[in-house]
Motif scaffolding. Sequence first.
Motif, PDB file in Angstrom:
ATOM      1  N   ILE A 184       0.843  -1.199   0.000  1.00  0.00           N
ATOM      2  CA  ILE A 184       0.000   0.000   0.000  1.00  0.00           C
ATOM      3  C   ILE A 184       0.881   1.252   0.000  1.00  0.00           C
ATOM      4  CG2 ILE A 184      -1.950   1.171   1.083  1.00  0.00           C
ATOM      5  CD1 ILE A 184      -2.597  -1.356   2.529  1.00  0.00           C
ATOM      6  N   PRO A 185       1.539   1.557  -1.097  1.00  0.00           N
ATOM      7  CA  PRO A 185       2.374   2.753  -1.150  1.00  0.00           C
ATOM      8  C   PRO A 185       1.581   4.047  -1.077  1.00  0.00           C
ATOM      9  CG  PRO A 185       2.201   1.770  -3.318  1.00  0.00           C
ATOM     10  CD  PRO A 185       1.571   0.798  -2.365  1.00  0.00           C
ATOM     11  N   ASP A 186       0.273   3.998  -1.422  1.00  0.00           N
ATOM     12  CA  ASP A 186      -0.539   5.207  -1.408  1.00  0.00           C
ATOM     13  C   ASP A 186      -0.853   5.677   0.011  1.00  0.00           C
ATOM     14  OD1 ASP A 186      -1.884   2.646  -1.962  1.00  0.00           O
ATOM     15  OD2 ASP A 186      -3.682   3.740  -1.365  1.00  0.00           O
ATOM     16  N   LEU A 187      -0.498   4.865   1.032  1.00  0.00           N
ATOM     17  CA  LEU A 187      -0.713   5.283   2.418  1.00  0.00           C
ATOM     18  C   LEU A 187       0.585   5.733   3.095  1.00  0.00           C
ATOM     19  CD1 LEU A 187      -3.292   2.663   3.768  1.00  0.00           C
ATOM     20  CD2 LEU A 187      -3.689   4.969   2.926  1.00  0.00           C
ATOM     21  N   ASN A 188       1.621   5.979   2.293  1.00  0.00           N
ATOM     22  CA  ASN A 188       2.903   6.395   2.858  1.00  0.00           C
ATOM     23  C   ASN A 188       2.786   7.658   3.694  1.00  0.00           C
ATOM     24  OD1 ASN A 188       4.121   4.258   1.648  1.00  0.00           O
ATOM     25  ND2 ASN A 188       5.268   5.432   0.140  1.00  0.00           N
ATOM     26  N   ASP A 189       1.898   8.559   3.283  1.00  0.00           N
ATOM     27  CA  ASP A 189       1.766   9.826   3.994  1.00  0.00           C
ATOM     28  C   ASP A 189       0.873   9.726   5.219  1.00  0.00           C
ATOM     29  OD1 ASP A 189       3.384  11.046   2.113  1.00  0.00           O
ATOM     30  OD2 ASP A 189       1.678  11.648   0.848  1.00  0.00           O
ATOM     31  N   LYS A 190       0.215   8.596   5.391  1.00  0.00           N
ATOM     32  CA  LYS A 190      -0.725   8.459   6.504  1.00  0.00           C
ATOM     33  C   LYS A 190      -0.280   7.442   7.548  1.00  0.00           C
ATOM     34  CE  LYS A 190      -4.895   9.870   4.022  1.00  0.00           C
ATOM     35  NZ  LYS A 190      -4.255  10.252   2.747  1.00  0.00           N
ATOM     36  N   LEU A 191       0.581   6.490   7.148  1.00  0.00           N
ATOM     37  CA  LEU A 191       0.987   5.427   8.068  1.00  0.00           C
ATOM     38  C   LEU A 191       2.447   5.546   8.481  1.00  0.00           C
ATOM     39  CD1 LEU A 191      -0.622   2.109   6.745  1.00  0.00           C
ATOM     40  CD2 LEU A 191      -1.372   3.566   8.625  1.00  0.00           C
ATOM     41  N   ILE A 192       2.701   5.193   9.739  1.00  0.00           N
ATOM     42  CA  ILE A 192       4.071   5.014  10.227  1.00  0.00           C
ATOM     43  C   ILE A 192       4.250   3.522  10.469  1.00  0.00           C
ATOM     44  CG2 ILE A 192       5.734   5.532  12.033  1.00  0.00           C
ATOM     45  CD1 ILE A 192       4.186   8.069  12.638  1.00  0.00           C
ATOM     46  N   VAL A 193       5.091   2.894   9.692  1.00  0.00           N
ATOM     47  CA  VAL A 193       5.320   1.455   9.839  1.00  0.00           C
ATOM     48  C   VAL A 193       6.344   1.226  10.954  1.00  0.00           C
ATOM     49  CG1 VAL A 193       6.238  -0.605   8.720  1.00  0.00           C
ATOM     50  CG2 VAL A 193       4.726   0.930   7.459  1.00  0.00           C
ATOM     51  N   PHE A 194       5.996   0.374  11.926  1.00  0.00           N
ATOM     52  CA  PHE A 194       6.917   0.112  13.033  1.00  0.00           C
ATOM     53  C   PHE A 194       7.097  -1.378  13.312  1.00  0.00           C
ATOM     54  CE2 PHE A 194       2.726   0.415  14.928  1.00  0.00           C
ATOM     55  CZ  PHE A 194       2.713  -0.543  15.939  1.00  0.00           C
ATOM     56  N   GLY A 195       6.653  -2.226  12.373  1.00  0.00           N
ATOM     57  CA  GLY A 195       6.854  -3.656  12.549  1.00  0.00           C
ATOM     58  C   GLY A 195       6.358  -4.434  11.342  1.00  0.00           C
ATOM     59  N   ARG A 196       6.631  -5.730  11.355  1.00  0.00           N
ATOM     60  CA  ARG A 196       6.155  -6.592  10.263  1.00  0.00           C
ATOM     61  C   ARG A 196       5.788  -7.956  10.822  1.00  0.00           C
ATOM     62  NH1 ARG A 196      10.172 -10.172   8.132  1.00  0.00           N
ATOM     63  NH2 ARG A 196      12.166  -9.958   9.228  1.00  0.00           N
ATOM     64  N   VAL A 197       4.809  -8.575  10.200  1.00  0.00           N
ATOM     65  CA  VAL A 197       4.357  -9.899  10.613  1.00  0.00           C
ATOM     66  C   VAL A 197       5.362 -10.940  10.132  1.00  0.00           C
ATOM     67  CG1 VAL A 197       2.523 -11.627  10.423  1.00  0.00           C
ATOM     68  CG2 VAL A 197       1.947  -9.181  10.535  1.00  0.00           C
ATOM     69  N   ILE A 198       5.899 -11.715  11.052  1.00  0.00           N
ATOM     70  CA  ILE A 198       6.852 -12.759  10.682  1.00  0.00           C
ATOM     71  C   ILE A 198       6.265 -14.161  10.851  1.00  0.00           C
ATOM     72  CG2 ILE A 198       8.870 -11.334  11.200  1.00  0.00           C
ATOM     73  CD1 ILE A 198       9.141 -12.839  13.849  1.00  0.00           C
ATOM     74  N   LYS A 199       5.118 -14.225  11.511  1.00  0.00           N
ATOM     75  CA  LYS A 199       4.435 -15.508  11.681  1.00  0.00           C
ATOM     76  C   LYS A 199       2.957 -15.230  11.925  1.00  0.00           C
ATOM     77  CE  LYS A 199       4.712 -19.862  14.267  1.00  0.00           C
ATOM     78  NZ  LYS A 199       5.378 -20.572  15.395  1.00  0.00           N
ATOM     79  N   GLY A 200       2.125 -15.996  11.270  1.00  0.00           N
ATOM     80  CA  GLY A 200       0.685 -15.782  11.415  1.00  0.00           C
ATOM     81  C   GLY A 200       0.074 -15.030  10.251  1.00  0.00           C
ATOM     82  N   GLU A 201       0.781 -15.044   9.092  1.00  0.00           N
ATOM     83  CA  GLU A 201       0.205 -14.408   7.905  1.00  0.00           C
ATOM     84  C   GLU A 201      -1.130 -15.037   7.536  1.00  0.00           C
ATOM     85  OE1 GLU A 201       3.239 -15.597   8.155  1.00  0.00           O
ATOM     86  OE2 GLU A 201       4.751 -14.211   7.341  1.00  0.00           O
ATOM     87  N   ASP A 202      -1.259 -16.354   7.794  1.00  0.00           N
ATOM     88  CA  ASP A 202      -2.513 -17.036   7.479  1.00  0.00           C
ATOM     89  C   ASP A 202      -3.647 -16.525   8.367  1.00  0.00           C
ATOM     90  OD1 ASP A 202      -1.137 -18.120   9.657  1.00  0.00           O
ATOM     91  OD2 ASP A 202      -2.166 -20.048   9.498  1.00  0.00           O
ATOM     92  N   VAL A 203      -3.295 -16.120   9.595  1.00  0.00           N
ATOM     93  CA  VAL A 203      -4.310 -15.565  10.499  1.00  0.00           C
ATOM     94  C   VAL A 203      -4.779 -14.209   9.976  1.00  0.00           C
ATOM     95  CG1 VAL A 203      -4.767 -14.771  12.843  1.00  0.00           C
ATOM     96  CG2 VAL A 203      -3.335 -16.788  12.476  1.00  0.00           C
ATOM     97  N   VAL A 204      -3.827 -13.398   9.503  1.00  0.00           N
ATOM     98  CA  VAL A 204      -4.174 -12.095   8.926  1.00  0.00           C
ATOM     99  C   VAL A 204      -5.095 -12.298   7.725  1.00  0.00           C
ATOM    100  CG1 VAL A 204      -3.278 -10.024   7.793  1.00  0.00           C
ATOM    101  CG2 VAL A 204      -2.029 -11.023   9.717  1.00  0.00           C
ATOM    102  N   GLN A 205      -4.761 -13.267   6.877  1.00  0.00           N
ATOM    103  CA  GLN A 205      -5.584 -13.520   5.698  1.00  0.00           C
ATOM    104  C   GLN A 205      -6.963 -14.039   6.072  1.00  0.00           C
ATOM    105  OE1 GLN A 205      -2.892 -16.194   3.678  1.00  0.00           O
ATOM    106  NE2 GLN A 205      -2.036 -14.544   2.408  1.00  0.00           N
ATOM    107  N   GLU A 206      -7.034 -14.811   7.153  1.00  0.00           N
ATOM    108  CA  GLU A 206      -8.337 -15.311   7.601  1.00  0.00           C
ATOM    109  C   GLU A 206      -9.206 -14.170   8.129  1.00  0.00           C
ATOM    110  OE1 GLU A 206     -10.175 -18.777  10.567  1.00  0.00           O
ATOM    111  OE2 GLU A 206      -8.005 -18.561  10.289  1.00  0.00           O
TER     112      GLU A 206
END
Length: 233
Positions: A184-206
Amino acid sequence: MARIKPQTLLLQSKKKKGPSRVSIPTIVLYCAVLGLVMLSMVATYRHWSRRSMEQTSAGLKFEDVGATANTKKYDLPGYAIMNTSKGNIVVELFKDGAPEIVDKFLDLCQKGHFKGMPFHHVIKHYVIQGGESKEFVTTEDWTSKGKLRGQLVTSPKHEAFMLGTSKNKQDSKSFELFITTAPIPDLNDKLIVFGRVIKGEDVVQEIEEVDTDERFQPKSPIGITNVVLKHEI
């Protein structure tokens, strides 16, 4: 044997006088001088001893402060496990990339701020949002930007499964959470990214597959039940 006259004996006794006596004032003067010398030596010793101790204490204090700061930074948890009704999501925190946001997030976690936090917006192939506020942008903006995302250059910081917060909600009473489900590059001006999901991507997708209404709000409650902080995973 010739007899020695009394006058001669008297003269000889005067020539063989013993050592002269030291007067009392002289003794007192000597004692006073000796006392002053001793006091001066003691004062000098105490001065240099105190100075040496102060220098040593100052050095130790400086080292301890530095060590404490380094230890504090090193001991900060680097991972967060978000327990949701769909399963666990393990997030690696960007302690160096966004230290202030991570500090605030950790503080809120320790206060139990995220317990029971709902995901109130879920947009498939875009983002899931949780927090106090239920408005980020208008529904039209969400859908139009979602359609345009394929035409924009992506940023490594805003790939799928990134954890961020709103730049517009930086106060002590609110903290918005966003987990992207697509770049989502179009949210660069609105979001501050401070982490990334390293496990549980399937939970996010669910979570992003849940049924929502026309305003992208889940029809059934879903959210974070608890957050557990970890130093290592």
